[in-house]
Scaffold this motif. Structure first.
Motif: not given
Length: 265
Positions: A233-241
């Motif tokens: 979840v953290k990695l996906n959030e970082a990718k979008e940001h």
């Protein structure tokens, strides 16, 4: 039934840290060491055998540490050429047919080098020896070069440290500065911690796995699964940001995310 012992060889010239490394592997203090025979500072350390037991949270393993010194006898006057020739002689003897069974039984070799006193020429010859060991011994064997300074020396008087380090690292060999502490810029262990890490992470020929109870295994599996889900979840959030940042901002943000993930795991 007792577990068979693994064998590791520590080899190098006088005053290059062989006993200090052995003590470190055994997990004992400098003033306490169990040896198979008595010696003093003028005796060669060749032939010493230290027996120890490696215990981690995953396994236990019996390890016999063999000490070999180049040359095998200490003399008052010993030139750098003598030392290089002794290293060549050791290598030829080590790979002679008579030594074949010993070489096959070894789980690893740690070469030591005194980076205050040993020359670049000696380091070059040691590189040749390490190459030969890598080629002719079991590819799963632990293999490392550990650089030390004599006891009581300060780090600043290491004469050719950078050049000697490059000689081995450029050829892909594990090179450890015994005196370094903490982590490097890649968050990797250094010095004594790296030696201990190599020993504990090695897959020994003879080792006894420590069995966990069913409740421990179930609890660990649940924790790992939960941690993995949260990490994704953290990695996906970082990718979008990161999609909305400039290249310079992306680099800075990526470093921040890496630090967060390292702290998280």
């Amino acid at each position: 039934m007792s577990m068979d012992s693994n064998f590791i060889l520590i080899v190098g010239p006088p005053n290059s840290g062989k006993l200090r490394i052995s003590k470190l592997i055994q997990g004992i203090k400098d003033d306490k060491i169990s040896e198979t025979r008595e010696h003093n500072s003028t005796d060669s350390h060749s032939g010493l055998i230290h027996k120890t037991k490696i215990t981690t949270k995953y396994y236990t393993s019996n390890v016999d540490i063999f000490i070999d010194e180049i040359p095998s006898k200490r003399t008052p006057i010993f030139s750098e050429d003598d030392k290089i020739n002794a290293l060549k002689k050791w290598c030829n003897e080590f790979f002679s047919p008579e030594m074949e069974s010993l070489v096959e039984s070894l789980d690893g070799i740690i070469f030591t080098i005194n980076i205050k006193d040993d020359s670049l020429e000696y380091a070059d010859e040691l590189l040749n020896v390490v190459h030969r060991v890598k080629t002719l011994s079991n590819e799963d064997n632990l293999l490392a070069v550990v650089a030390t300074t004599p006891k009581g020396s300060n780090g600043w008087d290491k004469r050719y440290f950078d050049e000697i380090e490059d000689i081995f690292i450029e050829h892909g060999f594990e090179f450890i500065d015994f005196d370094k502490q903490g982590k490097n810029e890649y968050k990797e262990s250094q010095g004594k911690d790296r030696i201990v890490e190599l020993i504990e992470c090695h897959e020994w020929r003879y080792m006894e796995l420590i069995k966990k109870t069913n409740s421990e295994e179930t609890e660990n599996e649940v924790k790992e699964e939960k941690s993995l889900d949260e990490l994704l979840v953290k990695l996906n959030e970082a990718k979008e940001h990161a999609k909305h940042l400039s290249p310079a901002e992306k680099d800075k943000y990526a470093n921040e995310v890496i630090k967060d993930i390292e702290a998280y795991i």
